[in-house]
Design an enzyme around this catalytic site. Sequence first.
Site, PDB file in Angstrom:
ATOM      1  N   ASP A  38       0.838  -1.198   0.000  1.00 25.24           N
ATOM      2  CA  ASP A  38       0.000   0.000   0.000  1.00 25.24           C
ATOM      3  C   ASP A  38       0.875   1.252   0.000  1.00 25.24           C
ATOM      4  OD1 ASP A  38      -2.022   1.843   0.272  1.00 25.24           O
ATOM      5  OD2 ASP A  38      -3.020   0.831   1.920  1.00 25.24           O
ATOM      6  N   ASP A  39       0.788   2.053  -1.046  1.00 26.01           N
ATOM      7  CA  ASP A  39       1.553   3.300  -1.185  1.00 26.01           C
ATOM      8  C   ASP A  39       3.061   3.065  -1.292  1.00 26.01           C
ATOM      9  OD1 ASP A  39      -0.915   4.476  -0.904  1.00 26.01           O
ATOM     10  OD2 ASP A  39      -0.393   5.716   0.820  1.00 26.01           O
ATOM     11  N   CYS A  78      -6.579   4.160  -3.409  1.00 27.72           N
ATOM     12  CA  CYS A  78      -6.759   2.844  -2.794  1.00 27.72           C
ATOM     13  C   CYS A  78      -7.903   1.997  -3.335  1.00 27.72           C
ATOM     14  CB  CYS A  78      -6.952   3.022  -1.287  1.00 27.72           C
ATOM     15  SG  CYS A  78      -5.545   3.786  -0.460  1.00 27.72           S
ATOM     16  N   ARG A  82      -7.683  -1.269  -6.031  1.00 24.43           N
ATOM     17  CA  ARG A  82      -7.958  -2.635  -5.585  1.00 24.43           C
ATOM     18  C   ARG A  82      -9.093  -3.274  -6.375  1.00 24.43           C
ATOM     19  NH1 ARG A  82      -5.019  -2.981  -0.757  1.00 24.43           N
ATOM     20  NH2 ARG A  82      -3.932  -0.982  -0.718  1.00 24.43           N
ATOM     21  N   LYS A 131      -5.667  -5.551   4.012  1.00 25.38           N
ATOM     22  CA  LYS A 131      -6.561  -4.419   3.755  1.00 25.38           C
ATOM     23  C   LYS A 131      -7.508  -4.735   2.596  1.00 25.38           C
ATOM     24  CE  LYS A 131      -6.341   0.294   1.916  1.00 25.38           C
ATOM     25  NZ  LYS A 131      -5.476   1.436   1.628  1.00 25.38           N
ATOM     26  N   HIS A 133     -10.896  -2.711   1.604  1.00 24.36           N
ATOM     27  CA  HIS A 133     -11.194  -1.380   1.068  1.00 24.36           C
ATOM     28  C   HIS A 133     -12.092  -1.384  -0.168  1.00 24.36           C
ATOM     29  CE1 HIS A 133      -9.380   2.925   1.445  1.00 24.36           C
ATOM     30  NE2 HIS A 133     -10.698   2.875   1.666  1.00 24.36           N
ATOM     31  N   SER A 156      -8.482   1.659   4.978  1.00 28.47           N
ATOM     32  CA  SER A 156      -7.104   2.086   5.235  1.00 28.47           C
ATOM     33  C   SER A 156      -6.802   2.215   6.719  1.00 28.47           C
ATOM     34  CB  SER A 156      -6.829   3.431   4.550  1.00 28.47           C
ATOM     35  OG  SER A 156      -6.844   3.302   3.153  1.00 28.47           O
ATOM     36  N   HIS A 221       1.591   2.383   3.883  1.00 29.03           N
ATOM     37  CA  HIS A 221       0.630   3.481   4.039  1.00 29.03           C
ATOM     38  C   HIS A 221       0.756   4.047   5.453  1.00 29.03           C
ATOM     39  CE1 HIS A 221      -3.308   5.468   4.329  1.00 29.03           C
ATOM     40  NE2 HIS A 221      -3.538   5.232   3.048  1.00 29.03           N
ATOM     41  N   ASP A 273      -0.304  -0.755  -4.821  1.00 32.11           N
ATOM     42  CA  ASP A 273      -1.580  -0.194  -5.289  1.00 32.11           C
ATOM     43  C   ASP A 273      -1.436   1.177  -5.940  1.00 32.11           C
ATOM     44  OD1 ASP A 273      -1.090   1.270  -2.927  1.00 32.11           O
ATOM     45  OD2 ASP A 273      -3.196   1.309  -2.354  1.00 32.11           O
ATOM     46  N   ASN A 274      -0.363   1.876  -5.679  1.00 33.85           N
ATOM     47  CA  ASN A 274      -0.083   3.183  -6.309  1.00 33.85           C
ATOM     48  C   ASN A 274       1.256   3.675  -5.775  1.00 33.85           C
ATOM     49  OD1 ASN A 274      -2.777   4.004  -4.271  1.00 33.85           O
ATOM     50  ND2 ASN A 274      -0.755   4.767  -3.722  1.00 33.85           N
ATOM     51  N   LYS A 294       1.388   9.465  -5.473  1.00 31.97           N
ATOM     52  CA  LYS A 294       0.017   9.015  -5.245  1.00 31.97           C
ATOM     53  C   LYS A 294      -0.973  10.152  -5.487  1.00 31.97           C
ATOM     54  CE  LYS A 294      -3.001   7.446  -1.476  1.00 31.97           C
ATOM     55  NZ  LYS A 294      -3.048   6.836  -0.128  1.00 31.97           N
TER      56      LYS A 294
END
Length: 472
Positions: A38-39, A78, A82, A131, A133, A156, A221, A273-274, A294
Site C-alpha cells: 500500500d503506497d 486505494c 484494488r 486491507k 477497502h 485504510s 501506508h 496499489d499506487n 500518489k
Amino acid sequence: MIKTFLSLGLVSAFFSCTNQTEIKTNTSPPNIILVFADDMGYGDLGSYGATEWETPHLDQLAKDGAKFTQFYVPHAVCTASRAALLTGTYANRLELFGALDHTAKHGLNPEETTIADLLKEKGYTTGMVGKWHLGHLEEFLPTRQGFDSYFGLPYSNDMWPHHPEAKDYYPPLPLMENEKTIDILDEQHQLTTQYTERALDFIDKNKEESFFLYLAHSMPHVPLFVSEKFEGKSRQGLYGDVMMEIDWSMGEIRKKLKDLGLEENTLIIFTSDNGPWLSYGGHAGSTGGLREGKGTSWEGGIRVPAIMTWPGVIPAGTVQDQAAMTIDILPTLAHITQAKLPDLPIDGRNIWPLTQGEKMDHKPYYAYYNQNELQAVMFGKWKLIFPHQYRTIPNDAELSNDGIPVKYDHINLTEPMLFDLVSDPFEQKNVAAENPDILRELEGYAELARQDMGDALTDRTGTGNRKAGRID
C-alpha cells in the site's frame, strides 16, 4: 494505426488474442500468492534502486522470476486500484472511485467476478489477509466476494481516531476475521507480523490442495508502525524499517513454501496499489525519480514495482520493459489455470508471454482519477496527459519525518502533453508538437475510452459502465 471507430471492447479483444504463449510445465495449476503493498513507491525495493534500506528477499524474488519495469495501476488511489486488480476491470467502469471510508453505503458489486471467484470455480481454496477497502458493510466483505476466509482491516489504516488531519472523524479501527470484528486497534506495531502469521497459517492449512492467497499489506501506508524486531534497523528511519519488515514477510512466506515442498508449484506476484504519498515527507516512499506521486496520473503515481516468480516456469532473471497493468493479472491467472473468464466484460488481457521475456502487440492503457476523469493514455513508449488539475508538493514546502503531511498545491494543466517514456521516463519534455501523428493516434484511443467508460473532463457519459453494489 487502429481506426477510432472500433469499440474499446473490439480493441481489447484484438490485443488479447495475439501472441498467446502456452505454459511450458507438466505440473498442475499452481498455488497463487498475490501480495499487494500500500503506497509503496517505484523506487522502494533494492532491485528498483532503493539504497537507504535493504529488501533482500524481494530482490531475490525478482532475480528468481520476472521483474517488470513499466507496470501500472489504472488509478492512483486505494479503493479504485484494488477493484481494478481483483476484477481485471477499470474501477470507474464499476462505479468505484477514490477511497471508501466508514460512511460508504456502497462497495464492489457482488455480481462482479473477482480473482477469488474465478479460482474457486477451479477448486481453489481462497483466503485473504490484510486491507480490503472495497466496502466495509457485510454485503461487500471478502467472504461475499469469493474468499473462503478473511483476516484484516476493512479500509485504510489511517481511517481511525488518530488521523493527523481529521482527529475523531473516524471511528475506532476494527480488525476483522471473516465477517466479525475481533479487536479494536489503538496501535499497529504488530500488524505486519499478524498478517504474515495468518498468511503462513493459511498456507499450512491448505498445503494439500490448490490455494489462492491474497495478502494486502496495510503498510507502508501511513500511519507507519513496525514491530520491535525491525525498529531502528534502516538508515532512513521508520519508513525504511517498515519496508524491511514487509521484505521479511516475503522471506517468511518463501521459507514456508520451501519447507512444505510447495515452492516449485507456487506463483508469487508482488506489486503495489499506487505510488508514494509524498506529502508525508520522510514517512513516504520513493518514486525513483518519477514525476509526482500518489493521487496523480503522472508516472510517480501510477508506475509501480511488479515481480512475478514461478520457479522453473517463469525464467529467472527476466526483465520485462513492455507496459502492463494490474487489470491484466486476472486474465493471466485465468490462462494459467484454464479458468473461465467473467461473463461481464473486463478490460485486462492475458500477459503470460511477457513473463517469458517475449513481446506482445501494444495495447492502450488508461489512467482515470477523481470522479471518472480520463487523465492519461499510454500506448507503447508513448504517454499522453490531458488537461486537468493535479496536486503537487510546493517548492517551498518543509517536509517532515514525523507523520504530519504538508498541504499540496494544485496545478491546472492547460494543454495536452506527450511524452516518450523510453527517452524521458521522468516526463520532463513535451514532444506533442514534434509528433502530431502519435498525438492523433493516442487521442483516438482516448476517444474509444470516452465512448465506452465516459470522461468527466470532457463531459462524456460512457455506454459500458456498470453499477457498484449499494445498500439503501
